[in-house]
Design an enzyme around this catalytic site. Sequence first.
Site, PDB file in Angstrom:
ATOM      1  N   ASP A 110     -13.368   6.380  -3.652  1.00 46.76           N
ATOM      2  CA  ASP A 110     -12.950   5.901  -4.983  1.00 46.76           C
ATOM      3  C   ASP A 110     -13.756   6.599  -6.083  1.00 46.76           C
ATOM      4  O   ASP A 110     -13.268   6.785  -7.196  1.00 46.76           O
ATOM      5  CB  ASP A 110     -13.134   4.382  -5.105  1.00 46.76           C
ATOM      6  CG  ASP A 110     -12.117   3.620  -4.259  1.00 46.76           C
ATOM      7  OD1 ASP A 110     -11.009   4.146  -4.044  1.00 46.76           O
ATOM      8  OD2 ASP A 110     -12.442   2.505  -3.807  1.00 46.76           O
TER       9      ASP A 110
ATOM     10  N   LYS B 285     -13.660  -4.095   1.816  1.00 45.49           N
ATOM     11  CA  LYS B 285     -14.494  -2.928   1.479  1.00 45.49           C
ATOM     12  C   LYS B 285     -15.990  -3.220   1.568  1.00 45.49           C
ATOM     13  O   LYS B 285     -16.779  -2.314   1.831  1.00 45.49           O
ATOM     14  CB  LYS B 285     -14.165  -2.425   0.068  1.00 45.49           C
ATOM     15  CG  LYS B 285     -12.812  -1.729  -0.037  1.00 45.49           C
ATOM     16  CD  LYS B 285     -12.629  -1.152  -1.439  1.00 45.49           C
ATOM     17  CE  LYS B 285     -11.226  -0.625  -1.641  1.00 45.49           C
ATOM     18  NZ  LYS B 285     -11.069   0.048  -2.938  1.00 45.49           N
TER      19      LYS B 285
ATOM     20  N   SER C  10       0.816  -1.223   0.000  1.00 49.27           N
ATOM     21  CA  SER C  10       0.000   0.000   0.000  1.00 49.27           C
ATOM     22  C   SER C  10       0.848   1.271   0.000  1.00 49.27           C
ATOM     23  O   SER C  10       1.832   1.380   0.732  1.00 49.27           O
ATOM     24  CB  SER C  10      -0.920   0.011   1.230  1.00 49.27           C
ATOM     25  OG  SER C  10      -1.565   1.264   1.311  1.00 49.27           O
TER      26      SER C  10
ATOM     27  N   ARG D 128     -17.235  -9.107 -19.749  1.00 46.32           N
ATOM     28  CA  ARG D 128     -17.109 -10.465 -20.283  1.00 46.32           C
ATOM     29  C   ARG D 128     -18.363 -11.267 -19.947  1.00 46.32           C
ATOM     30  O   ARG D 128     -18.999 -11.825 -20.823  1.00 46.32           O
ATOM     31  CB  ARG D 128     -15.863 -11.113 -19.674  1.00 46.32           C
ATOM     32  CG  ARG D 128     -15.682 -12.563 -20.033  1.00 46.32           C
ATOM     33  CD  ARG D 128     -14.406 -13.104 -19.418  1.00 46.32           C
ATOM     34  NE  ARG D 128     -14.397 -12.980 -17.959  1.00 46.32           N
ATOM     35  CZ  ARG D 128     -13.383 -13.334 -17.186  1.00 46.32           C
ATOM     36  NH1 ARG D 128     -12.285 -13.813 -17.718  1.00 46.32           N
ATOM     37  NH2 ARG D 128     -13.449 -13.200 -15.882  1.00 46.32           N
TER      38      ARG D 128
ATOM     39  N   GLY E 206      -3.904   5.480 -13.955  1.00 49.49           N
ATOM     40  CA  GLY E 206      -4.428   4.919 -12.709  1.00 49.49           C
ATOM     41  C   GLY E 206      -3.897   5.601 -11.464  1.00 49.49           C
ATOM     42  O   GLY E 206      -4.561   5.604 -10.424  1.00 49.49           O
TER      43      GLY E 206
ATOM     44  N   GLU F 299     -24.742   7.554   1.372  1.00 46.72           N
ATOM     45  CA  GLU F 299     -25.683   6.947   0.426  1.00 46.72           C
ATOM     46  C   GLU F 299     -24.985   6.347  -0.812  1.00 46.72           C
ATOM     47  O   GLU F 299     -25.316   5.238  -1.243  1.00 46.72           O
ATOM     48  CB  GLU F 299     -26.693   8.010  -0.001  1.00 46.72           C
ATOM     49  CG  GLU F 299     -27.918   7.395  -0.639  1.00 46.72           C
ATOM     50  CD  GLU F 299     -28.752   8.438  -1.364  1.00 46.72           C
ATOM     51  OE1 GLU F 299     -28.919   9.542  -0.807  1.00 46.72           O
ATOM     52  OE2 GLU F 299     -29.203   8.132  -2.484  1.00 46.72           O
TER      53      GLU F 299
ATOM     54  N   GLY G 182     -15.723  -3.709 -17.503  1.00 48.15           N
ATOM     55  CA  GLY G 182     -15.723  -4.416 -16.222  1.00 48.15           C
ATOM     56  C   GLY G 182     -16.984  -4.131 -15.435  1.00 48.15           C
ATOM     57  O   GLY G 182     -17.671  -3.122 -15.679  1.00 48.15           O
TER      58      GLY G 182
HETATM   59  P1  ATR Z   1     -12.551  -5.827  -8.567  1.00 49.92           P
HETATM   60  O1  ATR Z   1     -13.297  -5.837  -7.283  1.00 49.92           O
HETATM   61  O2  ATR Z   1     -11.082  -5.525  -8.407  1.00 49.92           O
HETATM   62  O3  ATR Z   1     -13.190  -4.985  -9.614  1.00 49.92           O
HETATM   63  P2  ATR Z   1     -13.719  -8.305  -9.496  1.00 49.92           P
HETATM   64  O4  ATR Z   1     -14.929  -8.036  -8.669  1.00 49.92           O
HETATM   65  O5  ATR Z   1     -13.159  -9.676  -9.527  1.00 49.92           O
HETATM   66  O6  ATR Z   1     -12.517  -7.366  -9.063  1.00 49.92           O
HETATM   67  O7  ATR Z   1     -14.042  -7.829 -10.993  1.00 49.92           O
HETATM   68  C1  ATR Z   1     -13.126  -7.942 -12.008  1.00 49.92           C
HETATM   69  C2  ATR Z   1     -13.767  -7.471 -13.337  1.00 49.92           C
HETATM   70  O8  ATR Z   1     -12.792  -7.633 -14.361  1.00 49.92           O
HETATM   71  C3  ATR Z   1     -14.962  -8.283 -13.749  1.00 49.92           C
HETATM   72  O9  ATR Z   1     -15.866  -7.454 -14.445  1.00 49.92           O
HETATM   73  C4  ATR Z   1     -14.349  -9.325 -14.686  1.00 49.92           C
HETATM   74  O10 ATR Z   1     -15.242  -9.822 -15.655  1.00 49.92           O
HETATM   75  P3  ATR Z   1     -16.322 -10.965 -15.305  1.00 49.92           P
HETATM   76  O11 ATR Z   1     -17.484 -10.285 -14.644  1.00 49.92           O
HETATM   77  O12 ATR Z   1     -16.681 -11.539 -16.624  1.00 49.92           O
HETATM   78  O13 ATR Z   1     -15.617 -11.941 -14.409  1.00 49.92           O
HETATM   79  C5  ATR Z   1     -13.268  -8.529 -15.357  1.00 49.92           C
HETATM   80  N1  ATR Z   1     -12.153  -9.368 -15.797  1.00 49.92           N
HETATM   81  C6  ATR Z   1     -11.108  -9.810 -15.057  1.00 49.92           C
HETATM   82  N2  ATR Z   1     -10.270 -10.558 -15.799  1.00 49.92           N
HETATM   83  C7  ATR Z   1     -10.783 -10.592 -17.045  1.00 49.92           C
HETATM   84  C8  ATR Z   1     -10.386 -11.200 -18.282  1.00 49.92           C
HETATM   85  N3  ATR Z   1      -9.265 -11.917 -18.369  1.00 49.92           N
HETATM   86  N4  ATR Z   1     -11.173 -11.036 -19.365  1.00 49.92           N
HETATM   87  C9  ATR Z   1     -12.299 -10.292 -19.287  1.00 49.92           C
HETATM   88  N5  ATR Z   1     -12.743  -9.700 -18.163  1.00 49.92           N
HETATM   89  C10 ATR Z   1     -11.998  -9.836 -17.051  1.00 49.92           C
END
Ligand code: ATR
Length: 304
Positions: A107, A71, A22, A171, A266, A83, A147
């Site tokens: 965030d 979290k 961190s 995905r 980032g 909220e 995502g």
């Molecule tokens: P975080 O809390 O860090 O956001 P998470 O809840 O595991 O982690 O979410 C990761 C996101 O990245 C998800 O939307 C995931 O897609 P899925 O919902 O289909 O699982 C996406 N993600 C991670 N690795 C991926 C990959 N190799 N290809 C496509 N999507 C990916």
Amino acid sequence: MIKEITPATKLYCIFGKPVSHSMSPLIHNMLFNKFDIDAVYLAFQINDIKHGVDAVRSLGIKAASITIPFKEAILEHLDEIDETARQIGAVNTVINNDGYLWGCNTDCAGAVEPLKEALSEGLSVVPEDLFALSKGSLDGKNVSIIGAGGAARAVVFGIKKEGANITIVNRSKDKGEQLAIQVNGQYLSLSAYNELTYDDSMSNHLEQTDIIINTTSFGMTPNIDESPVNPLILNKKMTVMDIVYNPLRTKLLKDAENSGCKIVDGLSMFIHQGAAQFELFTGIKPPRQIMREYVLKNMTKKHQ
Ligand code: ATR
């Protein structure tokens, strides 16, 4: 670090597992020192967030940052939740007001503020301009979020609150659609998104996209040659943001730069969420450019 620790020194901390990587102690201690505040910020790796909350109450810890994997789990232990944090379903900041624990999520601000800066006129690339006033507006902007996980939720609800139109690109359909419904947005599968072109029936979608944000771990070290987005869908009117900061210039951001897009890295999000936390801790709006430079200097040192 503060010059001298006394019985009056206030304690702030971060709870997570792991926390050894961190950068929050680095920035908060630097800021306490800079503003001559008699406080210290430590990192605690714990197994159960309940123990962390008990420590905040029993030791009188003034405030705590919460990171992975706590979290979500912390919500049930707090007296009051902001909220937006409740909508997101995650808290990353806990303030202890004489034993009354209030939780919120910075965030959101971390994502919204650097985007607004990037959108403000005359700004090309964010890092050198972190001091710029947040003049840009997200109202009515079309934003594609890659995502649908925890990180996506913080970004999406923050941006939705600013009036943006949301497309969730994910995905897995279930998770993507669910989040899209919650913010009155639309859902597109990641594979379909990457097959869009500027001369098919969906070309309008690409032409009208103002912002693309990656909230997945695509492109993170060691997978530095991966990007969630096909470079062919990028165009120079877009602003592209990546929440991955290791490496700082991800493949996605390099592709975006090559396409003439504005980019937000980032580290900007990390700095802005930390700045929002420090303001909640102390009431002081800290200098984000100095925070960024300090983190960059220490990141370089670590890798030497
Ligand atoms: P975080 O809390 O860090 O956001 P998470 O809840 O595991 O982690 O979410 C990761 C996101 O990245 C998800 O939307 C995931 O897609 P899925 O919902 O289909 O699982 C996406 N993600 C991670 N690795 C991926 C990959 N190799 N290809 C496509 N999507 C990916």
